[in-house]
Design a protein around this motif. Structure first.
Motif, PDB file in Angstrom:
ATOM      1  N   LYS A  78       0.832  -1.203   0.000  1.00  0.00           N
ATOM      2  CA  LYS A  78       0.000   0.000   0.000  1.00  0.00           C
ATOM      3  C   LYS A  78       0.867   1.252   0.000  1.00  0.00           C
ATOM      4  O   LYS A  78       1.860   1.333   0.726  1.00  0.00           O
ATOM      5  N   LEU A  79       0.447   2.220  -0.804  1.00  0.00           N
ATOM      6  CA  LEU A  79       1.155   3.486  -0.953  1.00  0.00           C
ATOM      7  C   LEU A  79       0.244   4.632  -0.538  1.00  0.00           C
ATOM      8  O   LEU A  79      -0.888   4.743  -1.025  1.00  0.00           O
ATOM      9  N   ASN A  80       0.731   5.474   0.372  1.00  0.00           N
ATOM     10  CA  ASN A  80       0.038   6.708   0.699  1.00  0.00           C
ATOM     11  C   ASN A  80       0.475   7.757  -0.311  1.00  0.00           C
ATOM     12  O   ASN A  80       1.598   8.251  -0.266  1.00  0.00           O
ATOM     13  N   VAL A  81      -0.411   8.090  -1.231  1.00  0.00           N
ATOM     14  CA  VAL A  81      -0.044   8.977  -2.332  1.00  0.00           C
ATOM     15  C   VAL A  81       0.111  10.416  -1.858  1.00  0.00           C
ATOM     16  O   VAL A  81       0.794  11.217  -2.495  1.00  0.00           O
ATOM     17  N   SER A  82      -0.471  10.758  -0.718  1.00  0.00           N
ATOM     18  CA  SER A  82      -0.331  12.123  -0.209  1.00  0.00           C
ATOM     19  C   SER A  82       1.080  12.390   0.300  1.00  0.00           C
ATOM     20  O   SER A  82       1.548  13.532   0.291  1.00  0.00           O
ATOM     21  N   ASN A  88       2.307  -0.187   3.816  1.00  0.00           N
ATOM     22  CA  ASN A  88       2.276  -1.639   4.029  1.00  0.00           C
ATOM     23  C   ASN A  88       3.118  -2.291   2.935  1.00  0.00           C
ATOM     24  O   ASN A  88       2.689  -2.339   1.797  1.00  0.00           O
ATOM     25  N   PRO A  89       4.294  -2.780   3.295  1.00  0.00           N
ATOM     26  CA  PRO A  89       4.874  -2.782   4.636  1.00  0.00           C
ATOM     27  C   PRO A  89       5.370  -1.388   5.020  1.00  0.00           C
ATOM     28  O   PRO A  89       5.753  -0.600   4.150  1.00  0.00           O
ATOM     29  N   PHE A  93       9.925   1.707   1.253  1.00  0.00           N
ATOM     30  CA  PHE A  93      10.278   2.545   0.117  1.00  0.00           C
ATOM     31  C   PHE A  93       9.542   3.892   0.133  1.00  0.00           C
ATOM     32  O   PHE A  93       8.512   4.062   0.779  1.00  0.00           O
ATOM     33  N   THR A  94      10.084   4.807  -0.641  1.00  0.00           N
ATOM     34  CA  THR A  94       9.404   6.048  -0.997  1.00  0.00           C
ATOM     35  C   THR A  94       9.188   6.030  -2.500  1.00  0.00           C
ATOM     36  O   THR A  94      10.103   5.692  -3.253  1.00  0.00           O
ATOM     37  N   GLN A  95       7.998   6.383  -2.939  1.00  0.00           N
ATOM     38  CA  GLN A  95       7.686   6.358  -4.364  1.00  0.00           C
ATOM     39  C   GLN A  95       8.381   7.515  -5.088  1.00  0.00           C
ATOM     40  O   GLN A  95       8.422   8.651  -4.592  1.00  0.00           O
TER      41      GLN A  95
END
Length: 583
Positions: A78-82, A88-89, A93-95
């Protein structure tokens, strides 16, 4: 200095229609997908591609933060786009973000450094027949003959990998070790033992320890274990990424890092008289996805199955039916991903390799039966369907590709020479006892007569400040508790060793490890990839989530200097006693 590429353009009307929160957008011209996040501060954007293994993000139905997170369709990351951080996990990483240019409409712009392989470009020269040949030996090991020089890739030619979990599927040609010792240069892509094989390099150590070996300048040194391995190699060259390294006036190579695991994984471009060979090996995102197109020969992995997940997991949803369906879907996704990558890069010739291993030991029959893998024939068939102009090669041990003939006439039957019809292609006998005896010899080591080895080892490992409790159980071959084996808890929040699970809220793992492999790893200060990737444990977890920080530490970031067990034994003044309950 960066190259700028506009990947998506939105007109003013489309921009005004963007909702607050997450917006999924697709470039109709090339089919690539993007995510735009809108709030009161403006817009943020990224590719719709998970950094883990390239999966596509979709809406997260469990998003409790208010239209901020997306879920990967491959492994539920899961990626928090904000914030562009993976949740998760957690703590992984950072996108990578795209630049958002606003001028009436909006342009999403990707900034990337110049392609390093275009530095000092060479015009391809016509090759003579036999001038450049590529010989497949086994798994990820290829021999390149370029003019007067010979280069070998990733020589795993004998013995097991990942302790005793992997064994060679293809039987190397009888002269493979001789070829290794006669090479002018050796490239080893990364430290995993199916690429860096100390049993194979022992022969080189005994006969030609000064052969030049080239590795990338990864933060975890490829040869971090060399001093403890018993192997002597005197000409290891750690080279910087993205810079041509000359072998002679015609032959050069460039090592590139992986975009997902830059601390340990690499790939390589070899160029001879202007002709490029690209070997992406095991990289998840080779060079961050920035690769040369239209190379003469491209090679990559294809099989899948190189992980303990989900085969080694138990409890909860991990039924045999669920595992079988998951594995089937994962292999299909990997097949399509590789075929699309080949389609994008448009090499003249494509060869899938680096996937020919088998869980051959009888005690790993369960893994062997459930861990279905892609076949090279499947991938090549899909590649030809999507790209009829690309010549494909399904290699057999000892088969030879003549690059000159293949480039002049891709349909020529003379371009590839297969081994004689009666050649044994597959292994049918492995030296199990030789390697198992070495591993299991540590079970009775004096270290393990003292329960305090547990504290000594995990303090050496130095992983803490993470709210995870792990129960470790030593087992026999069938993952039943080992008689008089250790069964203990480690609380990684404060690196304590409680007798039971604490009452506070915490994440929990229960790991059953085969006693011989676990103690061999502990004694020698080895990484836990032999346990996890080698299928030497069984894992259950609550909640069912991947703990990136924990596994990344024990599989990549353990100290490079092994534990000082001599000091430990000196500190143990009590009379050694056999383990009893060990709880």
């Amino acid at each position: 200095c960066f190259d700028e590429k506009t990947v998506l353009t939105l007109d003013a009307e489309t921009v005004n229609a963007l909702k607050h929160g997450i917006n999924f957008k697709k470039n109709r011209e090339d089919g690539k997908c993007y995510i735009i996040y809108k709030d009161n501060r403006g817009l943020r954007a990224c590719k719709n591609q998970c950094k883990h293994q390239g999966g596509l993000f979709i809406e997260d139905m469990e998003d409790i933060d208010g239209n901020r997170t997306v879920r990967c369709t491959k492994h539920n990351w899961k990626l928090n786009v904000s914030s562009m951080e993976y949740v998760n996990p957690p703590d992984c990483f950072t996108q990578d973000e795209l630049v958002v240019w606003v001028n009436e409409g909006v342009q999403l712009v990707e900034l990337s450094p110049p392609d390093p392989w275009n530095v000092d470009p060479k015009t391809p020269e016509e090759l003579e027949v036999g001038e450049v040949t590529v010989t497949y030996l086994t798994h990820a090991c290829m021999e390149l003959k370029c003019g007067r020089k010979t280069m070998l890739f990733d020589p795993w030619l004998t013995g097991p990998a990942f302790a005793r979990g992997w064994w060679l599927l293809h039987k190397p040609p009888e002269d493979s070790l001789e070829r290794l010792c006669q090479a002018d240069a050796i490239y080893i892509s990364h430290m995993h033992s199916d690429h860096l094989s100390y049993p194979s390099l022992k022969t080189l150590s005994d006969r030609r320890p000064d052969v030049p070996i080239y590795v990338g300048d990864t933060s975890r040194p490829v040869f971090w274990y060399l001093r403890s391995s018993g192997v002597t190699l005197t000409n290891i060259n750690v080279v910087p990424f993205g810079i041509w390294q000359n072998i002679d006036e015609h032959l050069r190579f460039m090592i590139l890092m992986d975009g997902v695991h830059p601390e340990m994984d690499t790939c390589i471009i070899v160029e001879y008289k202007g002709h490029k060979i690209l070997n992406t090996v095991d990289c998840t995102q080779p060079n961050g996805g920035q690769l040369p197109s239209a190379v003469d020969l491209m090679m990559s992995d294809f099989a899948g199955g190189a992980s303990g997940f989900p085969m080694s997991f138990t409890g909860g949803k991990y039924t045999e039916t669920w595992k079988a369906e998951f594995i089937k879907n994962e292999r299909k996704k990997l097949l399509n991903y590789k075929a699309q990558l080949v389609k994008t890069l448009q090499p003249k010739i494509y060869c899938p390799f680096a996937g020919y291993f088998i869980e051959a030991h009888p005690s790993d029959r369960y893994i062997r039966e459930i861990n279905m893998k892609n076949s090279a024939e499947e991938l090549n068939a899909l590649t030809r369907k999507l790209n009829p102009s690309i010549k494909t090669w399904t290699p057999k041990p000892g088969s030879v590709l003549d690059l000159s003939l293949a480039l002049k006439d891709p349909s020529s039957s003379m371009a590839i020479t297969d081994p004689p019809p009666n050649t044994q292609l597959y292994m049918n006998k492995w030296e199990f006892d030789l390697y198992m005896d070495e591993i299991n010899s540590v079970i009775t080591d004096d270290i393990f007569k003292h329960k305090n080895w547990i504290q000594f080892y995990y303090r050496w490992a130095d992983f803490k400040d993470y709210n995870l409790v792990v129960r470790v159980i030593e087992t026999d071959e069938d993952f039943r508790p080992f008689p008089n084996g250790y069964d203990y808890f480690v609380d990684f929040l404060d690196l304590s060793f409680p007798g039971q699970r604490p009452e506070r809220d915490h994440a929990y793992l229960e790991i059953k490890n085969r006693v011989g492999v676990m103690r061999y790893i502990v004694k020698n200060g080895l990484l836990w990839d032999s346990l996890y990737i080698g299928f030497q444990n069984r894992i259950s977890r609550d909640p069912d989530m991947f703990h990136f920080r924990f596994w990344n530490h024990f599989q990549i970031k353990l100290p490079t200097k092994r534990p000082d067990w001599n000091l430990f034994l000196l500190q143990e003044t009590s009379v050694p006693v056999q383990a009893d309950s060990h709880r």
